[in-house]
Design an enzyme around this catalytic site. Structure first.
Site, PDB file in Angstrom:
ATOM      1  N   LEU A 142     -12.089  27.982  63.225  1.00  0.00           N
ATOM      2  CA  LEU A 142     -13.038  27.264  62.386  1.00  0.00           C
ATOM      3  C   LEU A 142     -12.237  26.546  61.302  1.00  0.00           C
ATOM      4  CD1 LEU A 142     -15.835  29.965  61.845  1.00  0.00           C
ATOM      5  CD2 LEU A 142     -15.830  28.104  63.507  1.00  0.00           C
ATOM      6  N   ASP A 143     -12.672  25.341  60.939  1.00  0.00           N
ATOM      7  CA  ASP A 143     -12.022  24.646  59.838  1.00  0.00           C
ATOM      8  C   ASP A 143     -12.038  25.525  58.593  1.00  0.00           C
ATOM      9  OD1 ASP A 143     -11.790  22.482  61.505  1.00  0.00           O
ATOM     10  OD2 ASP A 143     -13.481  21.380  60.642  1.00  0.00           O
ATOM     11  N   LYS A 144     -11.088  25.298  57.722  1.00  0.00           N
ATOM     12  CA  LYS A 144     -11.003  26.065  56.477  1.00  0.00           C
ATOM     13  C   LYS A 144     -12.352  26.122  55.766  1.00  0.00           C
ATOM     14  CE  LYS A 144      -9.095  25.750  51.807  1.00  0.00           C
ATOM     15  NZ  LYS A 144      -8.315  24.924  50.872  1.00  0.00           N
ATOM     16  N   THR A 146     -15.397  25.550  56.941  1.00  0.00           N
ATOM     17  CA  THR A 146     -16.549  25.911  57.770  1.00  0.00           C
ATOM     18  C   THR A 146     -16.687  27.423  57.752  1.00  0.00           C
ATOM     19  OG1 THR A 146     -16.310  23.989  59.222  1.00  0.00           O
ATOM     20  CG2 THR A 146     -17.535  25.859  60.096  1.00  0.00           C
ATOM     21  N   ARG A 254     -18.174  17.410  63.147  1.00  0.00           N
ATOM     22  CA  ARG A 254     -18.088  16.501  62.009  1.00  0.00           C
ATOM     23  C   ARG A 254     -17.896  15.057  62.466  1.00  0.00           C
ATOM     24  NH1 ARG A 254     -13.360  19.142  58.653  1.00  0.00           N
ATOM     25  NH2 ARG A 254     -13.854  17.447  57.197  1.00  0.00           N
TER      26      ARG A 254
END
Length: 332
Positions: A142-144, A146, A254
């Protein structure tokens, strides 16, 4: 103390000749085939008492095979004690509800303070080794910024089983990944699918860009979305949508939502052109959006087949407080 383990087998009569690495993959099924190939090349496998260094060596009826597995070496990242929200844990895997702001894997600029550092400290000796190293097996990220659910493997068997499911993207198996997102505007269709290939931007290496399917740099990506709620209901400026991943590319949701004109609220990378809409928010709504200080994206549902038992596991994560605050403000 040497914690090397040794296993021995004698192939049954009438066993057809087959590659050594394939035979071992059946006999030592708690290790991945790539790990077994590495052990063969390291001289840890003998056939009839003689070391064999070629994973493709054919073995058959009556062959005596011995496998030595050295103890896993310590991971290079150091363990760091950290509070984690653990949703589920057993000997094979652990499911974490990741908060926004936590980086998953050490990298340049984030050598410490990551989820991997925390898991090395938390799991300790229960990490039996991924590829011979005592480290957690990351099969998706997961993105930082998110938040939400993430599953991590503790051993080779779990790592291989989970990696296969995520590589398949749920096309033939039970993998389920659902995200909640707040996006600008109202999608024209209540349900839809965004299919657009993604690649690292050639102009900004921090960004992902839509590219032509014919472009060799691009990787196929597909996101299914469903409109759940228009916000506010009287004069909507934004929407709560559910996104289901058919593929799992970097920044996929995104980029795809921005591509169809509905970037995520709070996304400074892909939604910076929507400042005029933000100016139409009430003071309370703008305050909640500023307080969020990240893209409005949450990994809310994660389901997969347990790599050892075959049982289907499904987990749900409630919307975190910062996102819930913005959602309630937009409803007002």
């Amino acid at each position: 103390m040497d914690d090397t383990t040794q296993q021995e087998w004698t192939l049954e009569d009438e066993t057809a000749a087959e590659r050594l690495d394939r035979v071992l993959a059946r006999l030592a099924n708690d290790l991945s085939r790539s790990r077994l190939q590495a052990l063969i090349r390291e001289g840890q496998v003998t056939v009839d008492g003689t070391p064999v260094l070629d994973p493709g060596r054919k073995v058959g009826s009556g062959a005596r095979i011995a496998l030595q597995v050295p103890p896993p070496v310590p991971a290079e990242p150091q363990g760091e004690a950290m509070d984690l929200v653990i949703v589920y844990e057993d000997d094979d895997l652990i499911v974490i509800d990741k908060p926004a702001g936590l980086v998953v894997h050490p990298a340049a600029g984030h050598e410490s303070g990551t989820l991997v550092n925390a898991l090395i400290a938390h799991c300790g000796e229960s990490l039996s080794g991924i590829g011979g190293v005592k480290r957690p097996g990351i099969v998706h990220r997961l993105d930082k910024d998110t938040s939400g659910l993430l599953v991590v493997a503790k051993n080779d068997l779990a790592h291989q089983g989970l990696a296969d499911q995520f590589a398949d993207h749920g096309r033939t198996g039970p993998l389920e990944r659902l995200y909640l997102a707040l996006v600008w505007g109202i999608p024209e269709r209540r349900r839809g699918t965004v299919e657009a290939a993604l690649a690292r931007s050639q102009h900004n290496r921090e960004k992902i860009a839509i590219v032509s399917d014919e472009n060799e740099r691009g990787r196929y990506a597909s996101t299914h979305y469903e409109l759940l709620e228009a916000l506010p209901s009287a004069n909507p400026l934004a929407s709560l949508v559910q996104c289901e991943l058919e593929t799992g590319r970097t920044h996929q949701i995104r980029v795809h939502m921005a591509h169809i004109g509905h970037p995520l609220l709070g996304d400074s990378v892909y939604g910076s052109g929507f400042k005029t809409k933000a100016n139409r928010l009430t003071d309370d709504q703008r305050w909640a959006l500023t307080a969020l200080n990240r893209q409005a994206l949450h990994a809310a549902v994660l389901g997969f087949e347990h790599p050892r038992s075959g049982a289907f596991l499904r987990f749900e994560s409630p919307i975190p407080a910062d996102l819930a605050l913005l959602l309630e403000a937009l409803r007002a």
